[in-house]
Design a protein around this motif. Structure first.
Motif, PDB file in Angstrom:
ATOM      1  N   VAL A 295      -7.630  19.672  -3.101  1.00  0.00           N
ATOM      2  CA  VAL A 295      -7.145  20.014  -4.442  1.00  0.00           C
ATOM      3  C   VAL A 295      -7.715  21.351  -4.894  1.00  0.00           C
ATOM      4  O   VAL A 295      -8.704  21.828  -4.375  1.00  0.00           O
ATOM      5  CB  VAL A 295      -7.531  18.951  -5.491  1.00  0.00           C
ATOM      6  CG1 VAL A 295      -6.739  17.688  -5.270  1.00  0.00           C
ATOM      7  CG2 VAL A 295      -9.013  18.692  -5.460  1.00  0.00           C
ATOM      8  N   GLN A 296      -7.079  21.880  -5.914  1.00  0.00           N
ATOM      9  CA  GLN A 296      -7.521  23.154  -6.444  1.00  0.00           C
ATOM     10  C   GLN A 296      -8.800  22.972  -7.248  1.00  0.00           C
ATOM     11  O   GLN A 296      -9.050  21.914  -7.818  1.00  0.00           O
ATOM     12  CB  GLN A 296      -6.454  23.740  -7.361  1.00  0.00           C
ATOM     13  CG  GLN A 296      -5.241  24.218  -6.623  1.00  0.00           C
ATOM     14  CD  GLN A 296      -4.147  24.580  -7.596  1.00  0.00           C
ATOM     15  OE1 GLN A 296      -3.984  23.934  -8.617  1.00  0.00           O
ATOM     16  NE2 GLN A 296      -3.411  25.615  -7.265  1.00  0.00           N
ATOM     17  N   LYS A 297      -9.588  24.031  -7.292  1.00  0.00           N
ATOM     18  CA  LYS A 297     -10.822  23.993  -8.082  1.00  0.00           C
ATOM     19  C   LYS A 297     -10.523  23.708  -9.547  1.00  0.00           C
ATOM     20  O   LYS A 297     -11.315  23.109 -10.242  1.00  0.00           O
ATOM     21  CB  LYS A 297     -11.549  25.329  -7.957  1.00  0.00           C
ATOM     22  CG  LYS A 297     -12.324  25.416  -6.667  1.00  0.00           C
ATOM     23  CD  LYS A 297     -13.304  26.563  -6.714  1.00  0.00           C
ATOM     24  CE  LYS A 297     -14.152  26.591  -5.456  1.00  0.00           C
ATOM     25  NZ  LYS A 297     -14.556  27.916  -5.056  1.00  0.00           N
ATOM     26  N   LYS A 298      -9.342  24.175  -9.965  1.00  0.00           N
ATOM     27  CA  LYS A 298      -8.955  23.988 -11.371  1.00  0.00           C
ATOM     28  C   LYS A 298      -8.957  22.508 -11.744  1.00  0.00           C
ATOM     29  O   LYS A 298      -9.392  22.135 -12.823  1.00  0.00           O
ATOM     30  CB  LYS A 298      -7.539  24.537 -11.576  1.00  0.00           C
ATOM     31  CG  LYS A 298      -7.478  25.907 -12.185  1.00  0.00           C
ATOM     32  CD  LYS A 298      -6.051  26.179 -12.609  1.00  0.00           C
ATOM     33  CE  LYS A 298      -5.611  27.541 -12.146  1.00  0.00           C
ATOM     34  NZ  LYS A 298      -4.165  27.682 -12.071  1.00  0.00           N
ATOM     35  N   LEU A 299      -8.447  21.669 -10.830  1.00  0.00           N
ATOM     36  CA  LEU A 299      -8.361  20.238 -11.113  1.00  0.00           C
ATOM     37  C   LEU A 299      -9.752  19.636 -11.260  1.00  0.00           C
ATOM     38  O   LEU A 299      -9.996  18.824 -12.152  1.00  0.00           O
ATOM     39  CB  LEU A 299      -7.612  19.533  -9.984  1.00  0.00           C
ATOM     40  CG  LEU A 299      -6.092  19.598 -10.060  1.00  0.00           C
ATOM     41  CD1 LEU A 299      -5.479  18.927  -8.858  1.00  0.00           C
ATOM     42  CD2 LEU A 299      -5.624  18.914 -11.339  1.00  0.00           C
ATOM     43  N   ILE A 300     -10.640  20.041 -10.377  1.00  0.00           N
ATOM     44  CA  ILE A 300     -12.004  19.535 -10.453  1.00  0.00           C
ATOM     45  C   ILE A 300     -12.644  19.984 -11.754  1.00  0.00           C
ATOM     46  O   ILE A 300     -13.326  19.228 -12.440  1.00  0.00           O
ATOM     47  CB  ILE A 300     -12.831  20.019  -9.235  1.00  0.00           C
ATOM     48  CG1 ILE A 300     -12.278  19.366  -7.975  1.00  0.00           C
ATOM     49  CG2 ILE A 300     -14.304  19.701  -9.413  1.00  0.00           C
ATOM     50  CD1 ILE A 300     -13.036  19.671  -6.712  1.00  0.00           C
ATOM     51  N   LYS A 301     -12.354  21.228 -12.131  1.00  0.00           N
ATOM     52  CA  LYS A 301     -12.925  21.738 -13.366  1.00  0.00           C
ATOM     53  C   LYS A 301     -12.382  20.966 -14.565  1.00  0.00           C
ATOM     54  O   LYS A 301     -13.117  20.622 -15.484  1.00  0.00           O
ATOM     55  CB  LYS A 301     -12.603  23.228 -13.502  1.00  0.00           C
ATOM     56  CG  LYS A 301     -13.393  23.843 -14.608  1.00  0.00           C
ATOM     57  CD  LYS A 301     -13.379  25.328 -14.644  1.00  0.00           C
ATOM     58  CE  LYS A 301     -14.280  25.839 -15.760  1.00  0.00           C
ATOM     59  NZ  LYS A 301     -14.203  25.107 -17.020  1.00  0.00           N
ATOM     60  N   ALA A 302     -11.095  20.670 -14.519  1.00  0.00           N
ATOM     61  CA  ALA A 302     -10.485  19.912 -15.613  1.00  0.00           C
ATOM     62  C   ALA A 302     -11.111  18.530 -15.701  1.00  0.00           C
ATOM     63  O   ALA A 302     -11.374  18.020 -16.795  1.00  0.00           O
ATOM     64  CB  ALA A 302      -8.978  19.810 -15.383  1.00  0.00           C
TER      65      ALA A 302
END
Lengths: 175, 251
Positions: free
Chosen positions: A87-94
């Motif tokens: 997954v994208q880092k963005k998802l983890i950040k979210a």
């Protein structure tokens, strides 16, 4: 090929349950792969690897309360699932944002202590970010209160320090 | 939130902007000592926070970059990794510097030039796309500056009307150009980076002259976007210092 073998071993270990015992004596059942994210539990399991039956192992975590553990476990579990996928880092950040947004300041402190003790560095990093974010625009007085710091400067010393960099005190948020 | 161990406190403070750290020196004597300790500064720098660096000299050779940090004096930076491995003479020209980023002009073995933004702390680099005015003779001065409004860096070229009178006006279309009215310089000595809020370029002059002439400032739309290493105390500066201090020129 290396990845396929590691993923199969991962899925088999995720079905096994380990019991963690909190500081207040509560026993919590967690998947083995979640328990392995906690450094003390990982060390304990390695030391006791001869034991055939994982179910029988009880890992004592004397520095973490059941209340904190029960917040940590779902976080680590979901975070593991997320990072297993490409997954994208963005998802983890979210996901991290969602987890930290509603934490009270005290809870934040408890979680940081627990993450530090358990060696969950990615969580500690996120929590430190959140803490830094919460206090970076605050006044000196607010942060003293927030971190429980005793001011040992004399009023003259403090006034002198403040005079050295007056620009640093501009644009501070209301407490 | 009471009783956090020091390593967590350090983690939290290393993530804060320089301005906050300056303010939190007033928290207590212990925090004052913590915040001013060199290793926290280093950690802080590594967290891509603000730091101030002034590069010395306009030519660097492999393993011999001198940099002047206002807080720590002159230091050398060892083991540079030049963006182009087989660059000519193992050296590069610094066209500008700002907050730990260098704007390098490098010639490869075939004498082709390339412009590169290089972060010597993280050893990342990014090539600047070809931009004609920078390769033309009338650009007598270059500068790299940080613009807070876009939280990024910009590269500049400045033409000195006394060096090259016949500037090509059509080249200005590529970027935004501003005409600054300045006293007649002997020659432009250096560019001192950017005002953080207003993206101004400051120019240094050797003496105060009598006539007034326009100086063209080329501002490219280019953004390097390499994670910035900014200065520790909120002052941003980049300049050349002549004569060169200690770096070796080939030949």
């Amino acid at each position: 090929m290396a990845s396929s073998s590691s993923s199969s071993s991962c899925s088999s270990s995720s079905e096994k349950k380990i019991t963690l015992k909190s500081s207040d004596g509560e026993a919590l059942n967690v998947e083995k792969n979640v328990a392995l994210e906690f450094e003390p539990a990982k060390g304990f399991l390695e030391d006791n690897s001869e034991e055939a039956d994982d179910e029988a192992i009880v890992v004592p975590l004397p520095n973490v309360s059941a209340a904190v553990l029960s917040e940590l476990i779902p976080y680590v579990k979901q975070r593991l699932e997320l990072s297993a996928k490409p997954v994208q880092k963005k998802l983890i950040k979210a996901f991290d944002d969602q987890f930290t947004r509603h934490l009270s300041d005290d809870k934040l402190g408890e979680l940081m202590l627990a993450a530090n003790y358990l060696g969950v560095n990615y969580l500690l990093d996120v929590l430190c970010d959140v803490t830094a974010d919460r206090i970076k625009n605050k006044s000196v007085e607010y942060v003293r209160e927030f971190l429980g710091i005793q001011n040992d400067f004399t009023p003259e010393e403090e006034a002198e320090l403040r005079a050295q960099c007056p620009w640093a005190f501009e644009g501070v948020d209301q407490d | 939130m009471v009783g956090l161990p020091q390593d967590i406190i350090v983690d939290i403070f290393s993530k804060m902007p320089a301005k906050s750290l300056c303010r939190f020196k007033c928290l207590s004597k212990a925090f004052m000592a913590l915040i001013t300790r060199p290793w926290l500064v280093k950690l802080h720098k590594n967290q891509n926070q603000q730091r101030q660096t002034v590069m010395v000299d306009d030519l660097i050779v492999r393993n011999s970059l001198l940099c002047l940090d206002i807080d720590r004096g002159i230091t050398t930076v060892d083991q540079l990794h030049f963006p182009i491995e087989n660059c000519c003479n193992d050296c590069a020209w610094i066209l500008g510097s700002c907050n730990g980023l260098l704007w390098l002009l490098i010639y490869d073995d075939t004498a082709r030039s390339s412009h590169v933004i290089y972060n010597y702390t993280t050893r990342e680099f990014k090539r600047i796309p070809p931009y004609k005015p920078f390769d033309e003779r009338y650009t007598s001065l270059y500068a790299l500056g940080y613009a807070q409004s876009i939280d990024d860096f910009k590269v500049f070229g400045v033409s000195d009307p006394y060096d090259e009178v016949e500037a090509n006006p059509t080249s200005a279309k590529h970027g935004r150009d501003a005409v600054m009215t300045q006293p007649r310089p002997g020659k432009i000595l250096s560019a001192l980076g950017l005002n953080k809020a207003r993206t101004d370029l400051f120019l240094g002059y050797p003496y105060t002259p009598k006539r007034v002439l326009p100086i063209k400032v080329w501002i490219t739309p280019y953004k390097p976007s390499i994670s910035p290493v900014l200065c520790r105390c909120g002052i941003r500066l980049g300049c050349y210092i002549h004569p060169p201090l200690g770096t070796q020129r080939p030949r």
